[in-house]
Design a protein around this motif. Sequence first.
Motif, PDB file in Angstrom:
ATOM      1  N   GLU A 100     -24.592 -16.877  13.038  1.00 33.14           N
ATOM      2  CA  GLU A 100     -24.471 -17.337  11.603  1.00 33.14           C
ATOM      3  C   GLU A 100     -25.309 -18.678  11.557  1.00 33.14           C
ATOM      4  O   GLU A 100     -25.789 -18.951  10.306  1.00 33.14           O
ATOM      5  CB  GLU A 100     -22.948 -17.729  11.112  1.00 33.14           C
ATOM      6  N   ASP A 103     -28.939 -17.853  10.900  1.00 32.61           N
ATOM      7  CA  ASP A 103     -28.812 -17.857   9.324  1.00 32.61           C
ATOM      8  C   ASP A 103     -28.944 -18.824   8.410  1.00 32.61           C
ATOM      9  O   ASP A 103     -30.002 -19.141   7.586  1.00 32.61           O
ATOM     10  CB  ASP A 103     -27.681 -16.633   8.709  1.00 32.61           C
ATOM     11  N   ASP A 130     -24.773  -5.378  13.777  1.00 29.19           N
ATOM     12  CA  ASP A 130     -26.095  -5.331  13.328  1.00 29.19           C
ATOM     13  C   ASP A 130     -26.706  -6.497  12.513  1.00 29.19           C
ATOM     14  O   ASP A 130     -27.875  -6.868  12.628  1.00 29.19           O
ATOM     15  CB  ASP A 130     -26.329  -4.268  12.368  1.00 29.19           C
ATOM     16  N   TRP A 131     -25.674  -7.394  11.956  1.00 23.02           N
ATOM     17  CA  TRP A 131     -26.154  -8.394  11.122  1.00 23.02           C
ATOM     18  C   TRP A 131     -26.676  -9.616  12.198  1.00 23.02           C
ATOM     19  O   TRP A 131     -27.442 -10.272  11.435  1.00 23.02           O
ATOM     20  CB  TRP A 131     -25.040  -9.049  10.261  1.00 23.02           C
ATOM     21  N   TYR A 132     -26.487  -9.438  13.325  1.00 26.47           N
ATOM     22  CA  TYR A 132     -27.205 -10.370  14.222  1.00 26.47           C
ATOM     23  C   TYR A 132     -28.746 -10.304  14.265  1.00 26.47           C
ATOM     24  O   TYR A 132     -29.580 -11.088  13.981  1.00 26.47           O
ATOM     25  CB  TYR A 132     -26.897 -10.450  15.630  1.00 26.47           C
ATOM     26  N   TRP A 134     -30.161  -8.702  11.824  1.00 33.58           N
ATOM     27  CA  TRP A 134     -30.721  -8.859  10.455  1.00 33.58           C
ATOM     28  C   TRP A 134     -31.150 -10.405  10.304  1.00 33.58           C
ATOM     29  O   TRP A 134     -32.150 -10.603   9.604  1.00 33.58           O
ATOM     30  CB  TRP A 134     -29.586  -8.306   9.438  1.00 33.58           C
ATOM     31  N   ASP A 135     -30.157 -11.034  10.871  1.00 33.47           N
ATOM     32  CA  ASP A 135     -30.457 -12.983  10.468  1.00 33.47           C
ATOM     33  C   ASP A 135     -31.804 -13.066  11.384  1.00 33.47           C
ATOM     34  O   ASP A 135     -32.700 -13.851  10.772  1.00 33.47           O
ATOM     35  CB  ASP A 135     -29.288 -13.464  11.252  1.00 33.47           C
ATOM     36  N   ALA A 162     -29.326  -4.746   4.427  1.00 28.84           N
ATOM     37  CA  ALA A 162     -30.542  -5.169   4.979  1.00 28.84           C
ATOM     38  C   ALA A 162     -31.855  -4.082   4.394  1.00 28.84           C
ATOM     39  O   ALA A 162     -33.024  -4.467   4.839  1.00 28.84           O
ATOM     40  CB  ALA A 162     -30.666  -5.127   6.582  1.00 28.84           C
TER      41      ALA A 162
END
Length: 178
Positions: A100, A103, A130-132, A134-135, A162
């Motif tokens: 985070e 981000d 997955d959001w890691y 994406w960031d 994403a």
Amino acid sequence: LAREMYLAAIADDPEFPRPYIGLAWIELRKLKWNEIVEIDTALATASALLSKALKLNPIDADTHWALGVVHLWRGEAERAVACYERARELAPSNCDLLAEYCDALGYLGRLDDAVRMGELAVRLNPSRPDWYLWDIAAAKFLSGKYLEALSLLEKMAELGPAYRLLAATYAQLGRLEE
């Protein structure tokens, strides 16, 4: 349901800081997920809850992390970074915090720092969500490193929102059909 449970926990023990943090995150998630809310009200509510949590436990990393998010949304870059750094001091291996923070650093234009923070989160959590990726991909994209961004996006199991970054990356690479 979470709100009700946090309020019940406060009723049971008003000196326990975690439910205040949980209620603050509910307010912050409204902003992150674009719910229709009054931004200043959500930030003021989260800030008041976090102030209470901080008084009860000044060394809770999650409180400092959430305060970092509040300051980020308020456009207070230095205060946001200071809160994220304090959270890191208190919980240096909290992978979600690190991702985070990646981000947040991307939003602040500190793209090299964002990539380093995101890569650290991935190294520490090989089973990461997955959001890691994406960031990190967003920071790479903003740095003009479109092939590196694409490589990260292609590793995601579920692109979800994403897809918009993927589309922008393809466009920057001249791969308009994709």
